[in-house]
Design a protein around this motif. Structure first.
Motif, PDB file in Angstrom:
ATOM      1  N   TYR A 185       0.846  -1.199   0.000  1.00  0.00           N
ATOM      2  CA  TYR A 185       0.000   0.000   0.000  1.00  0.00           C
ATOM      3  C   TYR A 185       0.880   1.247   0.000  1.00  0.00           C
ATOM      4  O   TYR A 185       1.357   1.692  -1.022  1.00  0.00           O
ATOM      5  N   SER A 186       1.067   1.843   1.169  1.00  0.00           N
ATOM      6  CA  SER A 186       1.931   3.010   1.325  1.00  0.00           C
ATOM      7  C   SER A 186       2.536   2.931   2.718  1.00  0.00           C
ATOM      8  O   SER A 186       2.033   2.186   3.568  1.00  0.00           O
ATOM      9  N   PRO A 187       3.627   3.673   2.987  1.00  0.00           N
ATOM     10  CA  PRO A 187       4.204   3.637   4.331  1.00  0.00           C
ATOM     11  C   PRO A 187       3.154   3.963   5.389  1.00  0.00           C
ATOM     12  O   PRO A 187       2.327   4.854   5.193  1.00  0.00           O
ATOM     13  N   TYR A 188       3.187   3.255   6.505  1.00  0.00           N
ATOM     14  CA  TYR A 188       2.145   3.486   7.490  1.00  0.00           C
ATOM     15  C   TYR A 188       2.599   3.081   8.886  1.00  0.00           C
ATOM     16  O   TYR A 188       3.524   2.297   9.065  1.00  0.00           O
ATOM     17  N   GLU A 189       1.928   3.700   9.853  1.00  0.00           N
ATOM     18  CA  GLU A 189       2.143   3.356  11.247  1.00  0.00           C
ATOM     19  C   GLU A 189       1.290   2.135  11.576  1.00  0.00           C
ATOM     20  O   GLU A 189       0.124   2.058  11.192  1.00  0.00           O
ATOM     21  N   LEU A 190       1.863   1.190  12.298  1.00  0.00           N
ATOM     22  CA  LEU A 190       1.143  -0.021  12.701  1.00  0.00           C
ATOM     23  C   LEU A 190       1.470  -0.294  14.159  1.00  0.00           C
ATOM     24  O   LEU A 190       2.645  -0.422  14.528  1.00  0.00           O
ATOM     25  N   ARG A 191       0.411  -0.358  14.988  1.00  0.00           N
ATOM     26  CA  ARG A 191       0.626  -0.602  16.411  1.00  0.00           C
ATOM     27  C   ARG A 191      -0.417  -1.569  16.941  1.00  0.00           C
ATOM     28  O   ARG A 191      -1.598  -1.456  16.595  1.00  0.00           O
ATOM     29  N   ALA A 192       0.019  -2.503  17.768  1.00  0.00           N
ATOM     30  CA  ALA A 192      -0.909  -3.356  18.520  1.00  0.00           C
ATOM     31  C   ALA A 192      -1.295  -2.591  19.783  1.00  0.00           C
ATOM     32  O   ALA A 192      -0.443  -2.263  20.609  1.00  0.00           O
ATOM     33  N   LEU A 193      -2.586  -2.291  19.939  1.00  0.00           N
ATOM     34  CA  LEU A 193      -3.026  -1.420  21.023  1.00  0.00           C
ATOM     35  C   LEU A 193      -3.258  -2.176  22.333  1.00  0.00           C
ATOM     36  O   LEU A 193      -3.290  -1.572  23.395  1.00  0.00           O
ATOM     37  N   GLU A 194      -3.471  -3.458  22.256  1.00  0.00           N
ATOM     38  CA  GLU A 194      -3.589  -4.257  23.471  1.00  0.00           C
ATOM     39  C   GLU A 194      -3.098  -5.670  23.183  1.00  0.00           C
ATOM     40  O   GLU A 194      -3.132  -6.142  22.056  1.00  0.00           O
ATOM     41  N   ARG A 195      -2.567  -6.324  24.193  1.00  0.00           N
ATOM     42  CA  ARG A 195      -2.039  -7.684  24.089  1.00  0.00           C
ATOM     43  C   ARG A 195      -1.158  -7.856  22.844  1.00  0.00           C
ATOM     44  O   ARG A 195      -1.478  -8.637  21.935  1.00  0.00           O
ATOM     45  N   PRO A 196      -0.048  -7.094  22.756  1.00  0.00           N
ATOM     46  CA  PRO A 196       0.822  -7.212  21.575  1.00  0.00           C
ATOM     47  C   PRO A 196       1.328  -8.628  21.351  1.00  0.00           C
ATOM     48  O   PRO A 196       1.669  -8.993  20.219  1.00  0.00           O
ATOM     49  N   LEU A 213      -3.941  -0.394  15.467  1.00  0.00           N
ATOM     50  CA  LEU A 213      -4.039   0.916  14.824  1.00  0.00           C
ATOM     51  C   LEU A 213      -3.237   0.887  13.537  1.00  0.00           C
ATOM     52  O   LEU A 213      -2.059   0.517  13.536  1.00  0.00           O
ATOM     53  N   VAL A 214      -3.887   1.297  12.450  1.00  0.00           N
ATOM     54  CA  VAL A 214      -3.226   1.463  11.164  1.00  0.00           C
ATOM     55  C   VAL A 214      -3.392   2.924  10.758  1.00  0.00           C
ATOM     56  O   VAL A 214      -4.516   3.422  10.682  1.00  0.00           O
ATOM     57  N   ALA A 215      -2.275   3.620  10.535  1.00  0.00           N
ATOM     58  CA  ALA A 215      -2.326   5.037  10.150  1.00  0.00           C
ATOM     59  C   ALA A 215      -1.436   5.239   8.940  1.00  0.00           C
ATOM     60  O   ALA A 215      -0.251   5.582   9.061  1.00  0.00           O
ATOM     61  N   PRO A 216      -1.965   5.017   7.735  1.00  0.00           N
ATOM     62  CA  PRO A 216      -1.136   5.107   6.532  1.00  0.00           C
ATOM     63  C   PRO A 216      -0.846   6.546   6.135  1.00  0.00           C
ATOM     64  O   PRO A 216      -1.597   7.469   6.464  1.00  0.00           O
ATOM     65  N   GLU A 217       0.262   6.727   5.430  1.00  0.00           N
ATOM     66  CA  GLU A 217       0.510   7.992   4.761  1.00  0.00           C
ATOM     67  C   GLU A 217      -0.564   8.172   3.687  1.00  0.00           C
ATOM     68  O   GLU A 217      -1.139   7.187   3.201  1.00  0.00           O
ATOM     69  N   PRO A 218      -0.876   9.418   3.303  1.00  0.00           N
ATOM     70  CA  PRO A 218      -1.873   9.612   2.241  1.00  0.00           C
ATOM     71  C   PRO A 218      -1.493   8.832   0.986  1.00  0.00           C
ATOM     72  O   PRO A 218      -0.327   8.774   0.600  1.00  0.00           O
ATOM     73  N   LEU A 219      -2.480   8.207   0.387  1.00  0.00           N
ATOM     74  CA  LEU A 219      -2.247   7.462  -0.843  1.00  0.00           C
ATOM     75  C   LEU A 219      -1.854   8.443  -1.951  1.00  0.00           C
ATOM     76  O   LEU A 219      -2.158   9.626  -1.896  1.00  0.00           O
ATOM     77  N   THR A 220      -1.194   7.953  -2.960  1.00  0.00           N
ATOM     78  CA  THR A 220      -0.723   8.847  -4.024  1.00  0.00           C
ATOM     79  C   THR A 220      -1.382   8.546  -5.368  1.00  0.00           C
ATOM     80  O   THR A 220      -2.028   9.412  -5.948  1.00  0.00           O
ATOM     81  N   SER A 221      -1.249   7.329  -5.845  1.00  0.00           N
ATOM     82  CA  SER A 221      -1.673   7.034  -7.213  1.00  0.00           C
ATOM     83  C   SER A 221      -2.964   6.228  -7.295  1.00  0.00           C
ATOM     84  O   SER A 221      -3.362   5.819  -8.376  1.00  0.00           O
ATOM     85  N   TYR A 222      -3.649   6.013  -6.168  1.00  0.00           N
ATOM     86  CA  TYR A 222      -4.858   5.197  -6.201  1.00  0.00           C
ATOM     87  C   TYR A 222      -5.724   5.534  -4.992  1.00  0.00           C
ATOM     88  O   TYR A 222      -5.320   6.280  -4.089  1.00  0.00           O
ATOM     89  N   LEU A 223      -6.938   5.002  -4.981  1.00  0.00           N
ATOM     90  CA  LEU A 223      -7.784   5.059  -3.790  1.00  0.00           C
ATOM     91  C   LEU A 223      -8.318   3.664  -3.503  1.00  0.00           C
ATOM     92  O   LEU A 223      -8.286   2.782  -4.366  1.00  0.00           O
ATOM     93  N   LEU A 224      -8.798   3.480  -2.283  1.00  0.00           N
ATOM     94  CA  LEU A 224      -9.265   2.174  -1.828  1.00  0.00           C
ATOM     95  C   LEU A 224     -10.715   2.261  -1.385  1.00  0.00           C
ATOM     96  O   LEU A 224     -11.081   3.159  -0.620  1.00  0.00           O
ATOM     97  N   VAL A 225     -11.533   1.319  -1.850  1.00  0.00           N
ATOM     98  CA  VAL A 225     -12.880   1.148  -1.329  1.00  0.00           C
ATOM     99  C   VAL A 225     -12.828  -0.079  -0.414  1.00  0.00           C
ATOM    100  O   VAL A 225     -12.530  -1.182  -0.873  1.00  0.00           O
ATOM    101  N   CYS A 226     -13.055   0.123   0.874  1.00  0.00           N
ATOM    102  CA  CYS A 226     -12.865  -0.918   1.875  1.00  0.00           C
ATOM    103  C   CYS A 226     -14.214  -1.404   2.391  1.00  0.00           C
ATOM    104  O   CYS A 226     -15.088  -0.586   2.690  1.00  0.00           O
TER     105      CYS A 226
END
Length: 330
Positions: free
Chosen positions: A31-42, A69-82
């Motif tokens: 996808y794109s560079p992003y922050e990834l953290r386990a918020l409980e019970r890592p 928690l997933v906090a991606p950098e803004p996408l550049t060349s595409y968008l996602l329908v989730c």
């Protein structure tokens, strides 16, 4: 929306891991560079990611085993329908000061013009349909009644009605079937192109475009060669002093001819276009800055050529709906 979740066993598995760093690296590549953290019970963290597709569309399936928690950098060349198939997601958009909960059967759109913080409940399972940005922006322009592409910017509220949800479910199910059954879209460029265009048009009709989505121009899409050359210089050197004469030299025409060509093909003057590019880049820097750090609004404004802070604030407020200081604080 009753579209079944993609069967990841029929897709190419790229990640199946309980290592958070490995997962971050692999999915950042997808996808794109992003922050990834386990918020409980890592210690219970786990993730999987699989994808398939055909030209113009990528279908992905992914899930996390603990609250994440997933906090991606803004996408550049595409968008996602989730689409959520299992569990629940909470979305936060700092720029638009929105929050949304997404339950099974519901959708949300990640576009290139916002930063989202995505909170996954344990065991949440999602599929995404990836559409090229230029395809989406052509469809957005058509949906907004414009002759040119427009920025495809979406609210977080999912589909606009139950009827819209059913319409999107139909095109989503078709995409799933084409990918999962090895349909003709994999081997027929014409079918793939038509299906991607239909998906983009259906997205615009079924999900809420943010009012004020502005026209967007790309150098490669403008027929006039002088305009293309000037836009290329603006994109490459927007952090440097540029005058109309500089742009005219790069465009290989007179300043007057460049002004007329810009008005015809872009709908604004060359310097107005330059200001919009600088505003967008200043906005991105404000979003990325640490609110408690040493960076100030003035520093970012000066970085992008805005010597008059009052004018910068007025232009910024008209473009983004609030003061630049508010973006920095959030």
């Amino acid at each position: 929306m009753n579209t079944p979740a993609a069967d990841d066993s029929r897709m190419r598995m790229l990640v199946r891991s309980d290592d958070l760093d490995e997962t971050r690296e692999m999915i950042s590549t997808a996808y794109s560079p992003y922050e990834l953290r386990a918020l409980e019970r890592p210690q219970d963290f786990s993730a999987w990611y699989a994808e398939g597709g055909f030209p113009g569309i990528t279908l992905s399936a992914l899930g996390y085993g603990t609250e994440t928690l997933v906090a991606p950098e803004p996408l550049t060349s595409y968008l996602l329908v989730c689409q959520v198939h299992q569990g629940r997601i909470r979305l936060e958009s700092a720029e638009r000061r929105e929050e949304q909960f997404v339950a099974p059967g519901q959708t949300y759109v990640m576009d290139p013009h916002q930063r989202l913080r995505v909170y996954w409940a344990p065991g949440t399972r999602v599929t995404t349909i990836r559409l090229a940005r230029d395809l989406a922006e052509r469809a957005a322009g058509d949906a907004l009644g414009r002759e040119e592409p427009a920025r495809a910017m979406f609210a977080l509220g999912g589909t606009i009605s139950q009827a819209a949800a059913e319409s999107w479910a139909g095109i989503s199910a078709t995409i799933h079937r084409e990918v999962m059954s090895g349909g003709v879209a994999r081997t027929s460029p014409l079918v793939a192109s038509q299906l991607a265009q239909t998906a983009a048009a259906t997205l615009m009709a079924t999900h809420r475009l943010v009012q004020g989505s502005e026209p967007v121009r790309y150098a490669g899409n403008v027929a006039h060669p002088a305009v293309r050359r000037a836009i290329q210089l603006i994109e490459e050197r927007s952090d440097q002093p540029l005058t109309l004469s500089d742009l005219a030299v790069a465009a290989r025409c007179s300043p007057r001819a460049l002004q007329e060509a810009f008005q015809r093909y872009v709908g604004r003057t060359p310097l107005a276009y330059l200001r919009e590019v600088r505003l967008e880049r200043a906005h991105h820097d404000l979003v990325a800055a640490d609110a408690d750090g040493p960076v100030t609004v003035a520093e970012i404004a000066f970085r992008w050529g805005f010597s008059n802070l009052g004018r910068f604030a007025n232009w910024y407020r008209r473009r983004y709906g609030h003061a630049p200081s508010l973006t920095l604080r959030t």
